[in-house]
Design an enzyme around this catalytic site. Structure first.
Site, short mmCIF file in Angstrom:
data_model
loop_
_atom_site.label_atom_id
_atom_site.label_comp_id
_atom_site.label_asym_id
_atom_site.label_seq_id
_atom_site.Cartn_x
_atom_site.Cartn_y
_atom_site.Cartn_z
CG ASP A 104 -2.17 0.84 1.00
OD1 ASP A 104 -3.26 0.24 0.88
OD2 ASP A 104 -2.05 2.08 0.89
CB THR A 130 -15.31 -2.62 -9.68
OG1 THR A 130 -15.45 -3.59 -8.64
CG2 THR A 130 -16.48 -2.73 -10.63
CG PHE A 190 -18.90 -11.67 -6.97
CD1 PHE A 190 -19.61 -10.82 -7.82
CD2 PHE A 190 -18.03 -12.58 -7.54
CE1 PHE A 190 -19.46 -10.89 -9.20
CE2 PHE A 190 -17.87 -12.67 -8.91
CZ PHE A 190 -18.58 -11.82 -9.75
CG LEU A 191 -14.99 -10.28 -1.37
CD1 LEU A 191 -13.64 -9.88 -0.80
CD2 LEU A 191 -15.25 -11.75 -1.16
CD GLU A 201 -17.58 -2.20 2.58
OE1 GLU A 201 -17.91 -1.55 3.59
OE2 GLU A 201 -17.21 -1.67 1.51
CE LYS A 250 -18.29 -5.79 -8.21
NZ LYS A 250 -17.32 -5.77 -7.19
CB CYS A 268 -20.05 -1.99 -4.47
SG CYS A 268 -18.34 -2.45 -4.16
C1 UDX Z 1 -12.32 -2.00 -3.86
C2 UDX Z 1 -12.11 -2.07 -5.35
O1 UDX Z 1 -10.86 -2.19 -5.70
C3 UDX Z 1 -13.03 -1.16 -6.05
O2 UDX Z 1 -12.77 -1.09 -7.42
C4 UDX Z 1 -14.33 -1.81 -5.79
O3 UDX Z 1 -15.35 -1.27 -6.53
C5 UDX Z 1 -14.63 -1.70 -4.30
O4 UDX Z 1 -13.66 -2.36 -3.60
P1 UDX Z 1 -11.81 -0.67 -1.73
O5 UDX Z 1 -11.12 -1.89 -1.25
O6 UDX Z 1 -13.12 -0.31 -1.15
O7 UDX Z 1 -11.99 -0.81 -3.31
O8 UDX Z 1 -10.83 0.58 -1.75
P2 UDX Z 1 -10.22 1.41 -0.57
O9 UDX Z 1 -10.77 0.92 0.72
O10 UDX Z 1 -10.35 2.81 -1.00
O11 UDX Z 1 -8.68 0.98 -0.59
C6 UDX Z 1 -7.77 1.22 -1.60
C7 UDX Z 1 -6.36 1.07 -1.02
O12 UDX Z 1 -5.40 1.21 -2.07
C8 UDX Z 1 -6.00 2.11 0.03
O13 UDX Z 1 -5.45 1.47 1.15
C9 UDX Z 1 -4.95 2.99 -0.67
O14 UDX Z 1 -4.01 3.51 0.23
C10 UDX Z 1 -4.31 2.00 -1.63
N1 UDX Z 1 -3.67 2.61 -2.81
C11 UDX Z 1 -4.31 3.54 -3.55
C12 UDX Z 1 -2.38 2.20 -3.17
O15 UDX Z 1 -1.77 1.37 -2.51
N2 UDX Z 1 -1.80 2.76 -4.28
C13 UDX Z 1 -2.43 3.69 -5.04
O16 UDX Z 1 -1.85 4.16 -6.03
C14 UDX Z 1 -3.71 4.10 -4.66
C1 UDX Z 2 -22.02 -5.37 -2.61
C2 UDX Z 2 -22.25 -6.72 -3.30
O1 UDX Z 2 -23.35 -7.39 -2.66
C3 UDX Z 2 -21.00 -7.58 -3.26
O2 UDX Z 2 -21.20 -8.78 -4.00
C4 UDX Z 2 -19.79 -6.82 -3.82
O3 UDX Z 2 -19.87 -6.68 -5.22
C5 UDX Z 2 -19.65 -5.45 -3.14
O4 UDX Z 2 -20.89 -4.73 -3.20
P1 UDX Z 2 -21.90 -4.45 -0.13
O5 UDX Z 2 -22.00 -3.11 -0.77
O6 UDX Z 2 -20.82 -4.69 0.85
O7 UDX Z 2 -21.77 -5.60 -1.22
O8 UDX Z 2 -23.26 -4.74 0.64
P2 UDX Z 2 -24.67 -5.42 0.29
O9 UDX Z 2 -24.94 -6.44 1.33
O10 UDX Z 2 -24.77 -5.84 -1.11
O11 UDX Z 2 -25.67 -4.20 0.56
C6 UDX Z 2 -25.65 -3.03 -0.24
C7 UDX Z 2 -26.72 -2.07 0.20
O12 UDX Z 2 -28.02 -2.57 -0.08
C8 UDX Z 2 -26.70 -1.74 1.69
O13 UDX Z 2 -26.91 -0.35 1.86
C9 UDX Z 2 -27.87 -2.53 2.24
O14 UDX Z 2 -28.42 -1.95 3.39
C10 UDX Z 2 -28.84 -2.47 1.06
N1 UDX Z 2 -29.81 -3.59 1.04
C11 UDX Z 2 -29.37 -4.88 0.88
C12 UDX Z 2 -31.16 -3.33 1.12
O15 UDX Z 2 -31.59 -2.18 1.24
N2 UDX Z 2 -32.04 -4.38 1.04
C13 UDX Z 2 -31.64 -5.67 0.89
O16 UDX Z 2 -32.49 -6.57 0.82
C14 UDX Z 2 -30.25 -5.93 0.81
#
Ligand code: UDX
Ligand code: UDX
Length: 462
Positions: free
Chosen positions: A30, A122, A172-173, A175, A236, A292
């Site tokens: 990172d 993504t 497809f994780l 949170e 995706k 996402c």
């Molecule tokens: C991820 C995916 O990669 C994104 O495309 C998807 O849609 C959602 O999940 P996320 O893990 O949520 O993103 O990103 P974030 O929590 O913002 O973390 C990104 C990390 O990359 C940070 O720790 C940042 O410091 C690091 N980073 C960023 C690098 O190491 N190098 C860079 O050049 C930019």
């Molecule tokens: C999503 C995708 O589900 C996962 O596969 C990956 O691509 C990352 O994005 P995440 O955003 O972590 O995961 O949460 P998710 O459980 O999908 O919920 C997304 C939002 O929808 C939340 O705000 C949740 O409260 C809302 N939700 C979910 C509803 O309002 N109703 C439902 O029945 C389910």
């Protein structure tokens, strides 16, 4: 296998930790030095159930390392994951500059041995080929600098060896259950035109495919879907767009239920038992948020637009969601009439339970609207209140327990469906309020129990 994961955010860190847990040698890179320091000390910078424990054990057995040195990571890994963020731009497009920086950096450090470069971030459809191009640019830039410096032994650009393939491997994780989802996947998607790269990726995931870490090891192997690059990237977007649309659909049904006097929770059960519909993601409420769904649906609309197609259904899903977020305001106005000078307490702030993530959380819109209408806003969230994350929030007083939240409120709004909210002392809370009204933004609480405790209960579509 030797793996490097670049970007230790919600996705990268979970990926790196879980891959080391199933037996691989992992280095996580990172560029945020502070974060690397925290990770090296064995602490997780994010709240994700189960993650800290796995991280600790993998560090102890020496299979998990952290660094800010990209060159070291690239040299270590036979498989290099790009897992940096791709946040939305104001136009709805994804901001791919971090992916670009990492791809260029990988190119600058490739050492000649074969590598698989995996896009976990993504990225817009078509980015696989784009990443390849940027990596090649990175290689060319380094070679040029070596030639200019008179070193390196390479004198022409033709001598550059670039032995790598790009694979799209979307995540497809969810949170809050990302560790569980990694070990119990519904499918693994691998997009590439290189059989060699696909072979290596299959080997990497073999322990997961064979259910070695699933809750139920008797299940059949996890399906591995091998596609071309573009189709994997589209899978995706299509998956998230479908789920978001499904939620907007049930929210629309809830709004109609509200008007005709039906109960959307009963309707959802009644339609969800139809196996063609399925019972998941039919929980009506204040809409979807997070890092996402909003970003991915907007990006897909944008891509469609770039190629001359208006994605009307997806636009409608976004519009329903936008309106849904402020439905609690309408319900508060109905209950309290004038909101100016009233105090509203929010139960929950994060976009969903079991995470500390506030990205695009519906709570932020509710706070903004209530502030605009002159109400005072307080909030209690099991994680945000404790972690001190609330300090960065404006327009809201973050309380440290639910009873302090209830004290002096004219209404409460349940924003996030945290399990702990099922067990609060609602009788005590009602007694502390000016006016015990509960707007249940997730249809999560038991009406009967709340009414017995002295609340007037208002759900969404029931
Ligand atoms: C991820 C995916 O990669 C994104 O495309 C998807 O849609 C959602 O999940 P996320 O893990 O949520 O993103 O990103 P974030 O929590 O913002 O973390 C990104 C990390 O990359 C940070 O720790 C940042 O410091 C690091 N980073 C960023 C690098 O190491 N190098 C860079 O050049 C930019
Ligand atoms: C999503 C995708 O589900 C996962 O596969 C990956 O691509 C990352 O994005 P995440 O955003 O972590 O995961 O949460 P998710 O459980 O999908 O919920 C997304 C939002 O929808 C939340 O705000 C949740 O409260 C809302 N939700 C979910 C509803 O309002 N109703 C439902 O029945 C389910």
């Amino acid at each position: 296998m030797r793996v490097c994961v670049i970007g230790t955010g919600y996705v990268g860190l979970v990926t790196g930790v879980c891959l080391s847990h199933i037996g691989h040698e992992v280095i996580c890179v990172d560029n945020n030095e502070e974060k690397v320091k925290i990770l090296k000390s064995g602490q997780s910078p994010i709240y994700e159930p189960g993650l800290a424990e796995l991280m600790k054990s993998s560090i102890e057995v020496g299979r998990l390392h952290f660094t800010s040195d990209l060159a070291a990571g690239v040299a270590h890994g036979d498989i290099l994951f790009i897992a940096v963020g791709t946040p939305p731009l104001p136009t709805g497009e994804s901001d791919t500059r971090y992916v670009e920086a990492v791809a260029r950096g990988i190119g600058a450090h490739l050492d000649g041995g074969y590598k698989v470069i995996v896009n976990k971030s993504t990225v817009p459809i078509g980015s696989g080929d784009w990443v390849r191009m940027i990596v090649l640019d990175g290689i060319v830039e380094r070679q040029k600098s070596l030639v200019t410096a008179g070193g390196g032994g390479v004198t022409t650009l033709e001598e550059i060896k670039a032995d790598f393939d790009v694979v799209s491997n979307p995540e497809f994780l969810r949170e809050g259950s990302a560790v569980y989802d990694t070990f119990n996947p519904d499918r693994i998607v691998l997009g590439s035109n290189s059989p060699k790269a696909i072979q290596m990726m299959k080997k990497l995931y073999e322990p997961l495919v064979n259910r070695g870490f699933s809750d139920d090891s008797n299940l059949p192997p996890v399906p591995v879907v091998v596609t071309d690059l573009n189709s994997a990237e589209m899978i995706k977007y299509a998956a998230n767009a479908f789920l978001a649309t499904k939620i907007s659909f049930i929210n629309e049904v809830a709004n109609i239920c509200d008007r005709v006097g039906a109960d959307v929770t009963q309707v959802a059960r009644g339609i969800g038992l139809d196996s063609r519909i399925g019972n998941k993601f039919l929980q009506a409420g204040i809409g979807w948020g997070g890092s996402c769904f909003p970003k991915d649906v907007s990006a897909l609309i944008h891509t469609a637009d770039d190629y001359g197609y208006e994605a009307e259904l997806l636009k409608a899903a976004v519009n329903v969601n936008r309106r849904q977020r402020v439905i609690t305001i309408e319900k508060l106005q109905h209950e309290l009439k004038i909101l100016k000078g009233k105090t509203v307490g929010l139960l929950g702030l994060t976009f969903k339970p079991n995470t500390d993530d506030m990205r695009d959380a519906p709570a932020l819109n509710i706070i903004e609207q209530l502030n605009r209408l002159g109400a005072r806003v307080k909030a209690y969230d099991p994680i945000v209140s404790q972690a001190g994350i609330g300090q960065g929030l404006s327009g809201v007083i973050v309380e440290s327990d639910p009873e302090m939240l209830a004290d002096g409120c004219d209404a409460l709004v349940l924003v996030t469906d945290w399990q702990e909210f099922l067990q609060l002392d609602y009788r005590k809370m009602a007694s502390l309020m000016n006016n015990p009204v509960m707007i249940d933004g997730r249809n999560f609480l038991d009406r009967q129990q709340l009414e017995t405790a002295g609340f007037r209960y208002v759900g969404i579509g029931r």
